[in-house]
Design a protein around this motif. Structure first.
Motif, PDB file in Angstrom:
ATOM      1  N   ALA A  98      -3.756   2.783  -1.610  1.00  0.00           N
ATOM      2  CA  ALA A  98      -2.887   2.997  -0.394  1.00  0.00           C
ATOM      3  C   ALA A  98      -3.123   4.474   0.286  1.00  0.00           C
ATOM      4  O   ALA A  98      -3.140   4.529   1.386  1.00  0.00           O
ATOM      5  CB  ALA A  98      -1.559   2.963  -1.083  1.00  0.00           C
ATOM      6  N   ASN A 132      -1.632   5.738  -6.206  1.00  0.00           N
ATOM      7  CA  ASN A 132      -2.459   4.537  -5.630  1.00  0.00           C
ATOM      8  C   ASN A 132      -3.455   5.117  -4.628  1.00  0.00           C
ATOM      9  O   ASN A 132      -3.399   5.186  -3.446  1.00  0.00           O
ATOM     10  CB  ASN A 132      -1.304   3.836  -4.845  1.00  0.00           C
ATOM     11  CG  ASN A 132      -2.101   2.434  -4.402  1.00  0.00           C
ATOM     12  OD1 ASN A 132      -3.065   2.098  -4.446  1.00  0.00           O
ATOM     13  ND2 ASN A 132      -0.967   1.473  -4.276  1.00  0.00           N
ATOM     14  N   ALA A 185      -3.631   4.733   4.164  1.00  0.00           N
ATOM     15  CA  ALA A 185      -2.736   5.445   5.046  1.00  0.00           C
ATOM     16  C   ALA A 185      -3.544   6.647   5.778  1.00  0.00           C
ATOM     17  O   ALA A 185      -3.121   7.138   6.544  1.00  0.00           O
ATOM     18  CB  ALA A 185      -2.002   6.333   4.301  1.00  0.00           C
ATOM     19  N   ALA A 199       7.642  10.903   1.788  1.00  0.00           N
ATOM     20  CA  ALA A 199       6.130  11.266   1.390  1.00  0.00           C
ATOM     21  C   ALA A 199       5.175  10.037   1.829  1.00  0.00           C
ATOM     22  O   ALA A 199       4.185  10.214   2.554  1.00  0.00           O
ATOM     23  CB  ALA A 199       5.776  11.822  -0.224  1.00  0.00           C
ATOM     24  N   ARG A 230      -0.065  17.118  -1.488  1.00  0.00           N
ATOM     25  CA  ARG A 230       0.329  15.532  -1.416  1.00  0.00           C
ATOM     26  C   ARG A 230      -0.543  14.598  -1.684  1.00  0.00           C
ATOM     27  O   ARG A 230      -0.362  13.674  -2.305  1.00  0.00           O
ATOM     28  CB  ARG A 230       0.926  15.849  -0.070  1.00  0.00           C
ATOM     29  CG  ARG A 230       1.799  14.502   0.428  1.00  0.00           C
ATOM     30  CD  ARG A 230       2.746  13.951  -0.314  1.00  0.00           C
ATOM     31  NE  ARG A 230       3.850  15.157  -0.677  1.00  0.00           N
ATOM     32  CZ  ARG A 230       4.743  15.500   0.017  1.00  0.00           C
ATOM     33  NH1 ARG A 230       5.151  14.931   1.211  1.00  0.00           N
ATOM     34  NH2 ARG A 230       5.764  16.375  -0.313  1.00  0.00           N
ATOM     35  N   TYR A 231      -1.686  14.747  -1.013  1.00  0.00           N
ATOM     36  CA  TYR A 231      -2.718  13.918  -1.105  1.00  0.00           C
ATOM     37  C   TYR A 231      -3.265  13.557  -2.622  1.00  0.00           C
ATOM     38  O   TYR A 231      -3.766  12.501  -3.015  1.00  0.00           O
ATOM     39  CB  TYR A 231      -4.053  14.265  -0.188  1.00  0.00           C
ATOM     40  CG  TYR A 231      -3.719  14.032   1.226  1.00  0.00           C
ATOM     41  CD1 TYR A 231      -2.454  13.435   1.589  1.00  0.00           C
ATOM     42  CD2 TYR A 231      -4.462  14.746   2.163  1.00  0.00           C
ATOM     43  CE1 TYR A 231      -2.155  13.829   3.048  1.00  0.00           C
ATOM     44  CE2 TYR A 231      -3.972  14.858   3.689  1.00  0.00           C
ATOM     45  CZ  TYR A 231      -2.877  14.137   4.022  1.00  0.00           C
ATOM     46  OH  TYR A 231      -2.654  14.215   5.354  1.00  0.00           O
ATOM     47  N   ALA A 260       0.840  -1.260  -0.044  1.00  0.00           N
ATOM     48  CA  ALA A 260       0.093   0.042  -0.063  1.00  0.00           C
ATOM     49  C   ALA A 260       1.024   1.313  -0.229  1.00  0.00           C
ATOM     50  O   ALA A 260       0.792   2.231   0.986  1.00  0.00           O
ATOM     51  CB  ALA A 260      -0.896   0.004   1.152  1.00  0.00           C
ATOM     52  N   LEU A 261       1.788   1.306  -0.968  1.00  0.00           N
ATOM     53  CA  LEU A 261       2.653   2.403  -1.230  1.00  0.00           C
ATOM     54  C   LEU A 261       2.142   3.382  -2.409  1.00  0.00           C
ATOM     55  O   LEU A 261       1.482   2.768  -3.384  1.00  0.00           O
ATOM     56  CB  LEU A 261       3.880   2.175  -1.406  1.00  0.00           C
ATOM     57  CG  LEU A 261       4.864   1.280  -0.315  1.00  0.00           C
ATOM     58  CD1 LEU A 261       6.155   0.935  -0.751  1.00  0.00           C
ATOM     59  CD2 LEU A 261       4.811   2.194   0.914  1.00  0.00           C
ATOM     60  N   ALA A 262       2.188   4.891  -1.996  1.00  0.00           N
ATOM     61  CA  ALA A 262       1.912   5.450  -3.509  1.00  0.00           C
ATOM     62  C   ALA A 262       3.354   5.629  -4.196  1.00  0.00           C
ATOM     63  O   ALA A 262       3.935   6.276  -3.767  1.00  0.00           O
ATOM     64  CB  ALA A 262       1.268   6.839  -3.065  1.00  0.00           C
ATOM     65  N   LEU A 292       2.578   9.833   4.779  1.00  0.00           N
ATOM     66  CA  LEU A 292       1.372   9.978   4.220  1.00  0.00           C
ATOM     67  C   LEU A 292       0.038   9.933   5.187  1.00  0.00           C
ATOM     68  O   LEU A 292       0.164   8.851   6.181  1.00  0.00           O
ATOM     69  CB  LEU A 292       1.240   8.758   3.184  1.00  0.00           C
ATOM     70  CG  LEU A 292      -0.156   9.083   2.180  1.00  0.00           C
ATOM     71  CD1 LEU A 292      -0.045  10.265   1.577  1.00  0.00           C
ATOM     72  CD2 LEU A 292       0.094   7.830   1.190  1.00  0.00           C
ATOM     73  N   GLY A 293      -0.552  10.873   5.263  1.00  0.00           N
ATOM     74  CA  GLY A 293      -1.627  11.065   6.077  1.00  0.00           C
ATOM     75  C   GLY A 293      -1.329  11.595   7.599  1.00  0.00           C
ATOM     76  O   GLY A 293      -2.164  11.925   8.365  1.00  0.00           O
ATOM     77  N   ARG A 294      -0.075  11.839   7.787  1.00  0.00           N
ATOM     78  CA  ARG A 294       0.529  12.287   9.052  1.00  0.00           C
ATOM     79  C   ARG A 294       1.930  13.313   8.619  1.00  0.00           C
ATOM     80  O   ARG A 294       2.565  13.335   9.569  1.00  0.00           O
ATOM     81  CB  ARG A 294       0.757  11.403   9.856  1.00  0.00           C
ATOM     82  CG  ARG A 294      -0.472  10.275  10.369  1.00  0.00           C
ATOM     83  CD  ARG A 294       0.402   9.266  11.124  1.00  0.00           C
ATOM     84  NE  ARG A 294       0.868   8.101  10.547  1.00  0.00           N
ATOM     85  CZ  ARG A 294       0.633   6.924  11.015  1.00  0.00           C
ATOM     86  NH1 ARG A 294      -0.026   6.655  12.110  1.00  0.00           N
ATOM     87  NH2 ARG A 294       1.138   5.815  10.249  1.00  0.00           N
ATOM     88  N   GLU A 295       1.582  14.147   7.855  1.00  0.00           N
ATOM     89  CA  GLU A 295       2.864  15.058   7.341  1.00  0.00           C
ATOM     90  C   GLU A 295       3.147  15.939   8.336  1.00  0.00           C
ATOM     91  O   GLU A 295       2.222  16.469   9.269  1.00  0.00           O
ATOM     92  CB  GLU A 295       2.199  15.798   6.017  1.00  0.00           C
ATOM     93  CG  GLU A 295       2.252  15.045   4.617  1.00  0.00           C
ATOM     94  CD  GLU A 295       0.845  13.892   4.935  1.00  0.00           C
ATOM     95  OE1 GLU A 295      -0.092  14.294   5.544  1.00  0.00           O
ATOM     96  OE2 GLU A 295       0.806  13.330   4.124  1.00  0.00           O
ATOM     97  N   VAL A 302       5.363   8.947  -5.390  1.00  0.00           N
ATOM     98  CA  VAL A 302       5.936   9.867  -4.619  1.00  0.00           C
ATOM     99  C   VAL A 302       7.129   9.064  -3.708  1.00  0.00           C
ATOM    100  O   VAL A 302       7.114   8.051  -3.867  1.00  0.00           O
ATOM    101  CB  VAL A 302       5.015  10.425  -3.685  1.00  0.00           C
ATOM    102  CG1 VAL A 302       3.964  11.559  -4.300  1.00  0.00           C
ATOM    103  CG2 VAL A 302       4.266   9.582  -2.753  1.00  0.00           C
ATOM    104  N   ARG A 349       7.233   2.737   7.911  1.00  0.00           N
ATOM    105  CA  ARG A 349       5.842   3.592   8.259  1.00  0.00           C
ATOM    106  C   ARG A 349       5.094   2.873   9.135  1.00  0.00           C
ATOM    107  O   ARG A 349       4.709   3.796   9.938  1.00  0.00           O
ATOM    108  CB  ARG A 349       5.329   3.548   6.930  1.00  0.00           C
ATOM    109  CG  ARG A 349       3.739   4.348   7.071  1.00  0.00           C
ATOM    110  CD  ARG A 349       3.032   4.446   5.731  1.00  0.00           C
ATOM    111  NE  ARG A 349       2.656   3.385   5.247  1.00  0.00           N
ATOM    112  CZ  ARG A 349       2.052   3.326   3.946  1.00  0.00           C
ATOM    113  NH1 ARG A 349       2.011   4.574   3.149  1.00  0.00           N
ATOM    114  NH2 ARG A 349       1.631   2.364   3.372  1.00  0.00           N
TER     115      ARG A 349
END
Ligand code: ADP
Ligand code: MG
Lengths: 261, 455
Positions: B338, B335, B342, A103, B327-328, A94-96, A107-110, A99, A160
């Motif tokens: 993902a 993905n 996240a 990142a 960023r999102y 589950a990586l983007a 992700l989601g907790r920048e 980026v 992560r």
């Protein structure tokens, strides 16, 4: 800790979920104590990933309850699960892909500057630190993770999960893409996290891995739990029998999936 | 500060060719370079063909050097004004496509919003407040932006929460908004727009900031580039991260400043129209020099729509690269599953993105209706196609996850250059369509080959 049995960190009771007509998970119950590693075993398609995805908030269960520290938990999405301190390394990672490592890590907790903008430099600094612990040779902090090797991508996913002070860690086949050297490193990491009191669900279809690291194992077959028990009370052959035949040995507590004796 | 940098890339430098090293160090996309090349090719080609045609199809080298048809300050100035509306929308379309969505409704939404603000100005505000009221243009813009935000958010809601594919939602929107635009004014033309509002379009003389301000703006941009480079370097130095080589920094600085100053030079080389300049001279009691009104040195400079496009480009780039929202958007494009796992609220981000697209469409609706000094129900017809084409030519991958704001804006400039050039050469509009469409397909084909080579 008390002499009496401590409260389980996680208790999943009678969890069920179906996709279309397929009962992917069928009245499964498992639990996890602090500082414990529970190995979740079973064939491909047994329902392991689906069961833990209910816990991590990726899927909504059709039935059953989840208790965290003895209290009913309301987990409707991944954000909820993270609030309970549940971190997950997914089988798919589950990586983007587009980026970079930092990142993905945040992700989601920048991290943000005092103006509310992304603090990329601080995130890269922390990423370098945590990746240094897992994969000291890693240098490619500026590249999208799509260009990384399987092992490097896996390190990013592990980094992560461990970076945010998890209390409950779910590792779904965490060493699938790793070589022997890195696999050993992950094994050491698991022991270290366990010593810190973190509860770990370790999913694998390699029973040797699990026997080395887990305190208890639970075996699934066709969406049902065949049985569970301490590794010390079973042999590898007995566990294999559970995986293949659904035959619950005397050392294990039988579940709904156990073959009728 | 300079000891750390080489260390980590040393093993790569050894095997890299000089050109590879150049692209890595400057972080310049070869695709961007291709686009700049295409732009230069179009500009010079159009210019040569125009001169050749003017000279009765004979090739006289001296004539080519001295005469220009396309590369004149006047034409380039007009080109930038014409590009601005599409460029503004393309900055949003990039991010929509990065998120693996599409917005086909922007053209008719532009018409609808143009009509709404036109009706608000001409039929409501003007009779109520008097046509001289300075409030009209402000309310007119707010009405447009509000309508854009609302329509965009509605699109986004249907995509994100109702789960309808964006292609269908916005295809429906294309038809609905164009019907709605017609329905509001029954096919009439609403005109004239408020006099202050008209400045947004860049046509009246008050809509140009003039020579001095244009140079000042260009100088400010150069300064901003310098400050940007230094803050980045000092931040990286604080954490002892590898630095970009000095020569690469200097190269980027020089190119950035050259573009800023060069553009200012071009727009300042375009003098005021003779009539306007003479009127101005008469009013300020300035004698008109013997060589005509051009001798007054009254330059157009940047026009308001160019400044709007520039500001939108800067804001959108900031949003895309410096905020969590941006960023999102990219992570979701890379993905979606993902991003959701996240903990990103992907639905809300999708809604916000479509809302942003609606607001940008409203900005373009203001520019377009102000430039025309009127609103009609066909104001933005087929704009969606040009916006999407500009975005795709600008290097945005339809597979999602990849695309830049500046690329899309440059893509818009390429598209508009092609169109304006052909208009200047008196091409039939049917032929123009054939060529523009073919160029789009060709550009994507070249891009595919390039990507396959890279992989
Ligand atoms: N998203 C989904 N949609 C439909 N079926 C699914 C989905 N996820 C899992 N399944 C099905 O549920 C069953 C269990 O799968 P999974 O949990 O991935 O097994 P395991 O991780 O034990 O290999 C399989 O039959 C699989 O095909
Ligand atoms: Mg699995």
């Amino acid at each position: 800790m008390d002499a009496a049995k401590p409260l389980p960190l996680v208790e999943m009771k009678d969890v069920s979920i179906a996709f279309g007509g397929i009962k992917a998970v069928d009245h499964a119950s498992i639990d996890l104590y602090p500082g414990e590693v529970v190995g979740l075993l079973g064939h491909n398609g047994a329902g392991k990933s689906t069961l833990i995805k209910v816990l991590s908030g990726a899927y909504k269960r059709d039935g059953g309850t989840i208790l965290i520290n003895g209290e009913e938990a309301h987990i409707g999405n991944p954000r909820d699960a993270k609030r309970y301190g549940i971190e997950t390394i997914y089988q798919t990672l589950a990586l983007a892909d587009n980026v970079d490592a930092a990142a993905n890590l945040f992700l989601g907790r920048e991290l943000r500057t005092r103006w509310g903008t992304l603090d990329d430099v601080a995130m890269e600094a922390q990423a370098r630190r945590v990746m240094g612990r897992l994969n000291p040779n890693f240098r490619r902090f500026k590249d999208p993770v799509k260009s990384l090797s399987g092992g490097q991508r896996q390190s990013v996913a592990i980094a992560r999960a461990i970076h945010f002070n998890a209390r409950i860690l779910i590792m779904d086949e965490p060493t699938a893409a790793l070589g022997p050297q890195e696999t050993k490193q992950v094994g050491d990491l698991i022991k270290q996290l366990k010593a810190e009191g973190i509860g770990i669900f370790l999913i694998s279809h390699d029973i040797h891995d699990v026997f080395d690291l887990a305190d208890r194992v639970a075996v699934m077959k066709n969406g049902q739990v065949v049985g569970s028990g301490p590794v010390t009370a079973m042999t590898k052959d007995e566990v294999l029998g559970m995986i293949i035949l659904g035959k619950c040995p005397p050392g294990a507590t039988p579940g709904p999936g156990a073959m009728a004796a | 500060m300079s000891a750390a940098p080489e260390a980590s890339t040393a093993h790569l430098v050894a095997v890299e060719s000089p050109s590879k090293r150049f692209f890595r160090a400057t972080e310049i996309d070869t695709r961007l370079l291709g686009m700049v090349g295409a732009l230069i090719l179009i500009w010079v080609g159009m210019d040569l063909i125009g001169v050749w045609k003017d000279q009765g199809f004979t090739l006289n080298p001296l004539a080519i050097w001295d005469n220009h048809s396309f590369l004149t300050p006047r034409n380039l100035w007009n080109l930038l004004v014409q590009t601005s509306a599409i460029a503004v929308m393309s900055t949003g379309m990039v991010l929509i496509i990065v998120m693996r969505h599409i917005d086909l409704s922007v053209g008719s939404m532009l018409s609808f919003i143009g009509v709404i603000t036109g009706v608000a100005q001409v039929y409501w505000l003007s009779p109520w407040l008097g046509s001289e009221s300075p409030v009209i243009w402000i309310v007119g813009i707010l009405v447009a932006l509000g309508a854009g935000a609302l329509l965009g958010a509605f699109n986004g809601f249907l995509v994100a929460y109702a789960g309808i594919p964006s292609f269908i939602v916005t295809l429906g929107g294309l038809i609905v908004y164009s019907g709605a635009a017609w329905w509001v004014i029954r096919g009439e033309t609403v005109a004239p727009m408020d006099a202050n509002f008209e400045l947004i379009g860049g046509t009246p003389s008050g809509a140009w900031i003039g020579g001095k301000a244009s140079w000042a703006l260009a100088a400010f941009i150069c300064l901003a580039i310098v400050v940007g480079i230094f803050t980045n370097r000092s931040a990286r130095a604080r954490f002892k991260f590898p630095q970009r080589p000095i020569w690469a920094e200097v190269f980027l600085l020089v190119v950035g400043c050259a573009v800023a100053l060069g553009t200012a030079w071009v727009v300042n080389a375009y003098p005021w129209p003779a009539k306007v300049a003479e009127a101005y001279a008469a009013e300020h009691k300035i004698p008109i020099p013997p060589d005509g009104a051009d001798g007054l040195g009254l330059a157009h400079g940047f026009a308001i729509p160019m400044l709007i496009a520039l500001a939108v480009g800067v804001i959108m780039t900031f949003m895309a690269t410096r905020t969590r929202f941006g960023r999102y958007v990219y992570a979701i494009g890379g993905n979606p599953e993902a991003a959701e796992l996240a903990g990103v609220n992907t639905r809300f981000i999708t809604l916000l993105m479509f809302m942003t697209m609606g607001i940008l469409t409203a900005v373009s609706a203001c520019i377009t209706s102000a430039r025309l000094d009127a609103a009609t129900n066909s104001l933005g017809q087929t704009n969606e196609l040009y916006v999407i084409a500009a975005t795709v030519i600008g290097g945005t991958s339809l597979a999602g996850g990849v695309g830049t704001i500046y690329g899309a804006m440059l893509g818009a400039l390429v598209m508009q250059s092609l169109q304006s050039g052909m208009t200047l050469l008196n091409f039939d509009s049917a032929v123009k369509d054939v060529i523009v469409g073919s160029v789009l397909v060709f550009a994507v084909w070249v891009d595919q080959i390039y990507r396959r080579r890279q992989a």
